[in-house]
Scaffold this motif. Structure first.
Motif, PDB file in Angstrom:
ATOM      1  N   LEU A  74       0.752  -1.276  -0.098  1.00 52.09           N
ATOM      2  CA  LEU A  74       0.120   0.075  -0.171  1.00 52.09           C
ATOM      3  C   LEU A  74       0.961   1.264  -0.088  1.00 52.09           C
ATOM      4  CD1 LEU A  74      -3.020  -0.885   2.346  1.00 52.09           C
ATOM      5  CD2 LEU A  74      -2.739  -0.932  -0.136  1.00 52.09           C
ATOM      6  N   GLU A  75       1.807   1.198   0.493  1.00 57.30           N
ATOM      7  CA  GLU A  75       2.808   2.381   0.615  1.00 57.30           C
ATOM      8  C   GLU A  75       3.532   2.638  -0.800  1.00 57.30           C
ATOM      9  OE1 GLU A  75       7.191   3.757   2.480  1.00 57.30           O
ATOM     10  OE2 GLU A  75       5.990   2.056   3.329  1.00 57.30           O
ATOM     11  N   TRP A  76       3.949   1.283  -1.526  1.00 55.47           N
ATOM     12  CA  TRP A  76       4.241   1.603  -2.801  1.00 55.47           C
ATOM     13  C   TRP A  76       3.476   2.058  -3.766  1.00 55.47           C
ATOM     14  CZ3 TRP A  76       2.609  -1.203  -6.905  1.00 55.47           C
ATOM     15  CH2 TRP A  76       3.189  -1.117  -8.234  1.00 55.47           C
ATOM     16  N   ALA A  77       1.958   1.430  -3.477  1.00 52.73           N
ATOM     17  CA  ALA A  77       0.953   1.894  -4.573  1.00 52.73           C
ATOM     18  C   ALA A  77       0.414   3.378  -4.499  1.00 52.73           C
ATOM     19  CB  ALA A  77      -0.160   0.803  -4.574  1.00 52.73           C
ATOM     20  N   ALA A  78       0.814   3.796  -3.147  1.00 47.85           N
ATOM     21  CA  ALA A  78       0.309   5.505  -3.102  1.00 47.85           C
ATOM     22  C   ALA A  78       1.242   6.301  -3.592  1.00 47.85           C
ATOM     23  CB  ALA A  78       0.304   5.628  -1.463  1.00 47.85           C
ATOM     24  N   LEU A  79       2.514   5.712  -3.822  1.00 48.28           N
ATOM     25  CA  LEU A  79       3.640   6.527  -4.457  1.00 48.28           C
ATOM     26  C   LEU A  79       3.522   6.463  -5.858  1.00 48.28           C
ATOM     27  CD1 LEU A  79       6.679   5.579  -2.140  1.00 48.28           C
ATOM     28  CD2 LEU A  79       5.603   7.716  -2.250  1.00 48.28           C
ATOM     29  N   HIS A  80       2.827   5.322  -6.329  1.00 52.27           N
ATOM     30  CA  HIS A  80       2.948   5.137  -8.050  1.00 52.27           C
ATOM     31  C   HIS A  80       1.642   4.871  -8.280  1.00 52.27           C
ATOM     32  CE1 HIS A  80       7.351   4.726  -7.795  1.00 52.27           C
ATOM     33  NE2 HIS A  80       7.212   3.949  -6.669  1.00 52.27           N
ATOM     34  N   ARG A  81       0.643   5.599  -7.651  1.00 49.52           N
ATOM     35  CA  ARG A  81      -0.848   5.451  -8.413  1.00 49.52           C
ATOM     36  C   ARG A  81      -1.045   5.675  -9.936  1.00 49.52           C
ATOM     37  NH1 ARG A  81      -5.471   7.133  -4.450  1.00 49.52           N
ATOM     38  NH2 ARG A  81      -4.314   5.941  -2.993  1.00 49.52           N
ATOM     39  N   ALA A  82      -0.443   7.071 -10.216  1.00 50.05           N
ATOM     40  CA  ALA A  82      -0.637   7.384 -11.575  1.00 50.05           C
ATOM     41  C   ALA A  82       0.134   6.305 -12.553  1.00 50.05           C
ATOM     42  CB  ALA A  82      -0.045   8.870 -11.984  1.00 50.05           C
ATOM     43  N   GLU A  83       1.443   6.075 -12.155  1.00 53.95           N
ATOM     44  CA  GLU A  83       1.787   4.933 -13.009  1.00 53.95           C
ATOM     45  C   GLU A  83       1.255   3.774 -12.998  1.00 53.95           C
ATOM     46  OE1 GLU A  83       6.610   5.142 -12.424  1.00 53.95           O
ATOM     47  OE2 GLU A  83       5.611   6.126 -10.488  1.00 53.95           O
ATOM     48  N   LEU A  84       0.740   3.274 -11.934  1.00 56.28           N
ATOM     49  CA  LEU A  84      -0.363   1.820 -12.198  1.00 56.28           C
ATOM     50  C   LEU A  84      -1.374   2.064 -13.090  1.00 56.28           C
ATOM     51  CD1 LEU A  84      -0.112   1.252  -8.215  1.00 56.28           C
ATOM     52  CD2 LEU A  84       0.432  -0.091 -10.114  1.00 56.28           C
ATOM     53  N   GLN A  85      -2.029   3.498 -13.172  1.00 58.09           N
ATOM     54  CA  GLN A  85      -3.131   3.576 -13.909  1.00 58.09           C
ATOM     55  C   GLN A  85      -2.716   3.581 -15.276  1.00 58.09           C
ATOM     56  OE1 GLN A  85      -6.751   3.768 -12.974  1.00 58.09           O
ATOM     57  NE2 GLN A  85      -6.567   3.391 -15.345  1.00 58.09           N
ATOM     58  N   GLU A  86      -1.568   4.072 -15.591  1.00 61.49           N
ATOM     59  CA  GLU A  86      -0.924   3.908 -16.937  1.00 61.49           C
ATOM     60  C   GLU A  86      -0.834   2.558 -17.461  1.00 61.49           C
ATOM     61  OE1 GLU A  86       2.465   6.657 -17.322  1.00 61.49           O
ATOM     62  OE2 GLU A  86       1.516   8.282 -16.269  1.00 61.49           O
ATOM     63  N   ASP A  87      -0.185   1.546 -16.394  1.00 59.26           N
ATOM     64  CA  ASP A  87       0.098   0.468 -16.786  1.00 59.26           C
ATOM     65  C   ASP A  87      -1.129  -0.307 -17.210  1.00 59.26           C
ATOM     66  OD1 ASP A  87       2.704   0.556 -17.074  1.00 59.26           O
ATOM     67  OD2 ASP A  87       3.147  -0.276 -15.138  1.00 59.26           O
ATOM     68  N   TRP A  88      -2.136   0.078 -16.239  1.00 59.04           N
ATOM     69  CA  TRP A  88      -3.545  -0.525 -16.471  1.00 59.04           C
ATOM     70  C   TRP A  88      -4.117  -0.326 -17.918  1.00 59.04           C
ATOM     71  CZ3 TRP A  88      -6.668  -4.153 -14.320  1.00 59.04           C
ATOM     72  CH2 TRP A  88      -7.965  -4.004 -14.962  1.00 59.04           C
ATOM     73  N   ASP A  89      -4.007   1.049 -18.430  1.00 58.83           N
ATOM     74  CA  ASP A  89      -4.283   1.651 -19.647  1.00 58.83           C
ATOM     75  C   ASP A  89      -3.851   0.671 -20.793  1.00 58.83           C
ATOM     76  OD1 ASP A  89      -6.166   3.137 -18.355  1.00 58.83           O
ATOM     77  OD2 ASP A  89      -5.032   4.731 -18.476  1.00 58.83           O
ATOM     78  N   LEU A  90      -2.489   0.664 -20.614  1.00 54.41           N
ATOM     79  CA  LEU A  90      -1.718  -0.056 -21.560  1.00 54.41           C
ATOM     80  C   LEU A  90      -2.052  -1.800 -21.615  1.00 54.41           C
ATOM     81  CD1 LEU A  90       2.012   1.174 -20.653  1.00 54.41           C
ATOM     82  CD2 LEU A  90       0.639   1.537 -22.890  1.00 54.41           C
ATOM     83  N   CYS A  91      -2.020  -2.349 -20.427  1.00 49.04           N
ATOM     84  CA  CYS A  91      -2.564  -3.655 -20.426  1.00 49.04           C
ATOM     85  C   CYS A  91      -3.977  -3.980 -20.964  1.00 49.04           C
ATOM     86  CB  CYS A  91      -2.494  -4.328 -18.917  1.00 49.04           C
ATOM     87  SG  CYS A  91      -0.864  -4.713 -18.536  1.00 49.04           S
TER      88      CYS A  91
END
Length: 86
Positions: free
Chosen positions: A56-73
């Motif tokens: 959760l700590e990691w995800a909070a720091l990288h939420r925008a990147e996670l969303q970008e990766d979701w969009d790519l996938c």
């Protein structure tokens, strides 16, 4: 399923064209949890408490990147690696 990050024995993965809501899979040993990118709530599964805190700590720091990766996938394109938790 691509691995987008790895830290402290935890693998962060995303499936291509996975179901909504946007989420990622955190795997630690035999445990797995699906985490909603928008809310950081557990959708399914569980991890040991300490591993969940790190995820959760990691995800909070990288939420925008996670969303970008979701969009790519979602379009079956390979996601970008995301920096691990230090």
């Amino acid at each position: 399923m691509p691995i987008i990050s790895s830290f402290y024995g935890i693998l962060i993965r995303m499936y291509f064209a996975d179901h909504a809501p946007p989420h990622f899979h955190a795997v630690y040993g035999e445990s797995e949890a699906l985490i909603d990118i928008r809310t950081l709530e557990v959708i399914e599964g569980q991890l040991p408490r300490r591993a969940m805190v790190f995820v959760l700590e990691w995800a909070a720091l990288h939420r925008a990147e996670l969303q970008e990766d979701w969009d790519l996938c979602a379009t079956r394109k390979p996601p970008h690696p995301i920096e691990p938790l230090d």
